[in-house]
Design a protein around this motif. Structure first.
Motif, PDB file in Angstrom:
ATOM      1  N   PRO A  88       8.939  -5.128   2.452  1.00 63.32           N
ATOM      2  CA  PRO A  88       9.393  -4.191   3.483  1.00 63.32           C
ATOM      3  C   PRO A  88       9.407  -2.743   2.989  1.00 63.32           C
ATOM      4  CG  PRO A  88      11.269  -5.304   2.516  1.00 63.32           C
ATOM      5  CD  PRO A  88      10.055  -5.906   1.878  1.00 63.32           C
ATOM      6  N   VAL A  89       8.207  -2.227   2.744  1.00 62.48           N
ATOM      7  CA  VAL A  89       8.047  -0.889   2.178  1.00 62.48           C
ATOM      8  C   VAL A  89       7.056  -0.110   3.037  1.00 62.48           C
ATOM      9  CG1 VAL A  89       7.291   0.413   0.136  1.00 62.48           C
ATOM     10  CG2 VAL A  89       8.510  -1.751  -0.139  1.00 62.48           C
ATOM     11  N   ALA A  90       7.251   1.204   3.166  1.00 65.51           N
ATOM     12  CA  ALA A  90       6.347   2.038   3.955  1.00 65.51           C
ATOM     13  C   ALA A  90       4.919   1.927   3.430  1.00 65.51           C
ATOM     14  CB  ALA A  90       6.808   3.499   3.904  1.00 65.51           C
ATOM     15  N   GLY A  91       3.960   2.005   4.347  1.00 70.98           N
ATOM     16  CA  GLY A  91       2.568   2.022   3.919  1.00 70.98           C
ATOM     17  C   GLY A  91       1.720   0.904   4.469  1.00 70.98           C
ATOM     18  N   SER A  92       2.343  -0.199   4.872  1.00 77.04           N
ATOM     19  CA  SER A  92       1.624  -1.310   5.499  1.00 77.04           C
ATOM     20  C   SER A  92       0.415  -1.764   4.674  1.00 77.04           C
ATOM     21  CB  SER A  92       1.239  -0.902   6.926  1.00 77.04           C
ATOM     22  OG  SER A  92       0.836  -1.988   7.703  1.00 77.04           O
ATOM     23  N   PRO A  93      -0.808  -1.868   5.216  1.00 71.67           N
ATOM     24  CA  PRO A  93      -1.931  -2.427   4.456  1.00 71.67           C
ATOM     25  C   PRO A  93      -2.188  -1.731   3.125  1.00 71.67           C
ATOM     26  CG  PRO A  93      -2.545  -2.167   6.738  1.00 71.67           C
ATOM     27  CD  PRO A  93      -1.219  -1.486   6.563  1.00 71.67           C
ATOM     28  N   TYR A  94      -1.948  -0.421   3.088  1.00 69.09           N
ATOM     29  CA  TYR A  94      -2.121   0.315   1.833  1.00 69.09           C
ATOM     30  C   TYR A  94      -1.232  -0.284   0.742  1.00 69.09           C
ATOM     31  CZ  TYR A  94      -0.728   3.779  -1.612  1.00 69.09           C
ATOM     32  OH  TYR A  94      -0.390   4.386  -2.793  1.00 69.09           O
ATOM     33  N   THR A  95       0.043  -0.492   1.062  1.00 63.81           N
ATOM     34  CA  THR A  95       0.994  -1.027   0.094  1.00 63.81           C
ATOM     35  C   THR A  95       0.656  -2.466  -0.278  1.00 63.81           C
ATOM     36  OG1 THR A  95       2.730   0.410   0.975  1.00 63.81           O
ATOM     37  CG2 THR A  95       3.434  -1.452  -0.350  1.00 63.81           C
ATOM     38  N   THR A 327       2.159   9.219   9.342  1.00 61.05           N
ATOM     39  CA  THR A 327       3.033   9.923   8.400  1.00 61.05           C
ATOM     40  C   THR A 327       3.606   8.980   7.342  1.00 61.05           C
ATOM     41  OG1 THR A 327       4.995   9.653   9.811  1.00 61.05           O
ATOM     42  CG2 THR A 327       3.658  11.620  10.154  1.00 61.05           C
ATOM     43  N   ARG A 328       3.833   7.714   7.695  1.00 58.86           N
ATOM     44  CA  ARG A 328       4.401   6.773   6.723  1.00 58.86           C
ATOM     45  C   ARG A 328       3.377   6.340   5.692  1.00 58.86           C
ATOM     46  NH1 ARG A 328       8.047   9.349   9.425  1.00 58.86           N
ATOM     47  NH2 ARG A 328      10.089   8.343   9.439  1.00 58.86           N
ATOM     48  N   VAL A 329       2.129   6.170   6.094  1.00 64.15           N
ATOM     49  CA  VAL A 329       1.069   5.862   5.124  1.00 64.15           C
ATOM     50  C   VAL A 329       0.885   7.048   4.176  1.00 64.15           C
ATOM     51  CG1 VAL A 329      -1.395   5.410   4.836  1.00 64.15           C
ATOM     52  CG2 VAL A 329      -0.127   4.241   6.640  1.00 64.15           C
ATOM     53  N   PHE A 330       0.864   8.242   4.736  1.00 62.84           N
ATOM     54  CA  PHE A 330       0.708   9.460   3.936  1.00 62.84           C
ATOM     55  C   PHE A 330       1.858   9.594   2.943  1.00 62.84           C
ATOM     56  CE2 PHE A 330       0.212  14.107   3.421  1.00 62.84           C
ATOM     57  CZ  PHE A 330      -1.157  14.145   3.194  1.00 62.84           C
ATOM     58  N   PHE A 331       3.082   9.287   3.412  1.00 66.40           N
ATOM     59  CA  PHE A 331       4.273   9.344   2.564  1.00 66.40           C
ATOM     60  C   PHE A 331       4.154   8.357   1.399  1.00 66.40           C
ATOM     61  CE2 PHE A 331       8.274   6.982   1.803  1.00 66.40           C
ATOM     62  CZ  PHE A 331       9.028   7.971   1.172  1.00 66.40           C
ATOM     63  N   ALA A 332       3.734   7.120   1.688  1.00 69.54           N
ATOM     64  CA  ALA A 332       3.623   6.097   0.645  1.00 69.54           C
ATOM     65  C   ALA A 332       2.598   6.485  -0.412  1.00 69.54           C
ATOM     66  CB  ALA A 332       3.263   4.752   1.276  1.00 69.54           C
TER      67      ALA A 332
END
Length: 467
Positions: A88-95, A327-332
């Protein structure tokens, strides 16, 4: 030692960072997240793409196209749900890719998502502008062409309505996830009421003769239609980018992802069936607003303004949730060092990544204001399909690499379900135009240059492995 580009982010480290001072506030509950999913999915697809796909590809068999795209998304959604409940961390597929496949794959998917969300937000903002212009026109007010079109289009200088809505959404997201969720809930409920009203009214104007021929372009048209309207389903993945801000992600995220996809699929199929029953599919070639067109065609004038309000609410919610996801992907990526650290710094009061939000808002505003957006639905689709493939593959990889990890939600029948998701997505990619494939490859090449000259040198993993 493995080459650095294949280094993986330790799962316990991700959880630790997201819970500390660099973590986002946990404010979202199941209802708000479910409505965010519906808000992201139902919008341009139901009010715009439905008509295009019927006229040019599927005919009345568009209902089958929606089922095919929905199934492809269902298998992928099960994979997303496993990861989102486990990480449960920001970024979804990236993470997810960073944990399972390594940094280079995480970068590729993150770079891919940046393109996807930028294009979606810019395109939807331009669509929002078009609907606002139509609403003004219905009241007899004509807005100056110079202020509603980009340069080079009908005497345009700037698409000002698109800029205004992006600035508003930017300010809302800066305030925080809870405020964004509350606003989204209101406009989604209005949108759903309008869609249900259209279906109820439209049932009384269905002419069975309009369903013949049911499959005018054959199965080839049905499959191509499925590839095009896949754009309509994009959105359930965006809510997984908010995982870090969900109160009980292990339970809430799977419910929101699968629930929003199921509800949206039912509504899409219902609207598509009613539309093609009200008006012959060939007549949708002349309009980019099929729902409003169908109502006008059967003479229900009083419903025009109601449909326009519903469309504006639908488009606004899509704009909000996809902007939020970007913005959340960019943040991660910034928190991991792959982008400058300034973009992951949090506002002292709102606890949101304000610098990243403002940068994204500025870039999207310029795209929507000054660039004519054509042939973008396909570009968004290929980026999303690529992300879906990588997430599905990552589920199989992590099950084999770390079977002992606690998985609050388990994707059933692994590796069968992820494999079917991959096959579906690969097939839909083959149905897209060749020029779309070429544009996507060019974007990825640019991203690899950025990673080589900046990301791989500044990555937070570099310091950990050299210390």
């Amino acid at each position: 030692m493995k080459r650095k580009i294949f280094w993986k982010k330790p799962l316990n480290q991700l959880i630790e960072v997201s819970s500390g001072d660099q973590g986002l506030k946990k404010v979202l509950g199941p209802g708000g997240l479910l409505l965010m999913g519906i808000g992201a999915i139902i919008g341009a697809g139901i009010f715009v793409v439905t008509g295009i796909a019927s006229a040019d590809y599927s005919g009345p068999a568009i209902v089958i196209s929606f089922v095919i795209s929905g199934l492809a998304c269902l298998f992928t959604a099960l994979c997303y749900s496993e990861f989102a409940s486990m990480i449960p961390v920001a970024g979804s597929p990236y993470t997810y890719s960073y944990v399972t496949l390594g940094e280079i794959w995480a970068w590729i998917i993150g770079w891919d998502l940046i393109l996807e969300y930028l294009v979606i937000v810019a395109a939807v903002a331009v669509g929002w502008s078009g609907y606002v212009v139509n609403v003004f026109a219905s009241f007899g007010l004509t807005l100056p062409a110079a202020l509603i079109n980009p340069p080079g289009v009908e005497g345009g200088i700037i698409n000002l309505p698109a800029v205004i809505v992006i600035v508003f959404i930017t300010g809302l997201i800066v305030r925080g996830a809870k405020e964004s969720s509350n606003f989204n809930a209101v406009i989604v409920l209005i949108k759903l009421a309008v869609i249900l009203l259209f279906v109820i009214i439209g049932l009384n104007y269905i002419n069975p003769a309009n369903y013949h021929p049911f499959m005018p372009y054959g199965w080839s048209g049905v499959f191509k239609g499925a590839a095009i309207i896949f754009f309509a389903y994009i959105g359930f993945d965006a809510i997984t980018t908010a995982a870090e801000e969900v109160k009980t992600p292990q339970r809430t995220i799977p419910i929101a992802v699968l629930g929003s996809l199921l509800i949206s699929s039912i509504l899409y199929i219902a609207v598509a069936a009613v539309l093609n029953g009200m008006v012959p599919y060939t007549e949708f070639k002349s309009t980019a607003a099929p729902v409003a067109f169908a109502i006008q065609k059967v003479g229900i004038r009083w419903a025009d303004i109601i449909v326009s309000i519903g469309a504006l609410c639908g488009i606004t919610s899509v704009l909000l949730v996809n902007f939020f996801g970007q913005t959340r992907v960019f943040f991660a990526m910034s928190r991991d060092g792959l982008f400058p650290e300034t973009f992951s710094r949090l506002h002292k009061n709102y606890k949101t990544p304000i610098n990243g939000i403002i940068l994204v808002g500025a870039i999207v505003s310029m795209i929507a204001a000054f660039i004519p957006l054509t042939s973008i639905v396909e570009l968004v689709n290929i980026g999303t399909l690529a992300a879906f493939i990588i997430v599905s593959a990552a589920v199989i990889v992590l099950r084999r690499q770390q079977p002992e990890i606690k998985r609050p939600f388990k994707c059933p029948l692994v590796p069968l379900v992820p494999a079917v998701a991959i096959i579906f997505c690969l097939f839909l990619i083959t149905q897209l135009p060749t020029v779309t494939h070429l544009r996507f490859v060019v974007w990825l090449i640019i991203g690899l240059f950025v990673y080589y000259f900046y990301g791989r040198r500044k990555s937070s993993l570099t310091g950990e492995h050299t210390s």
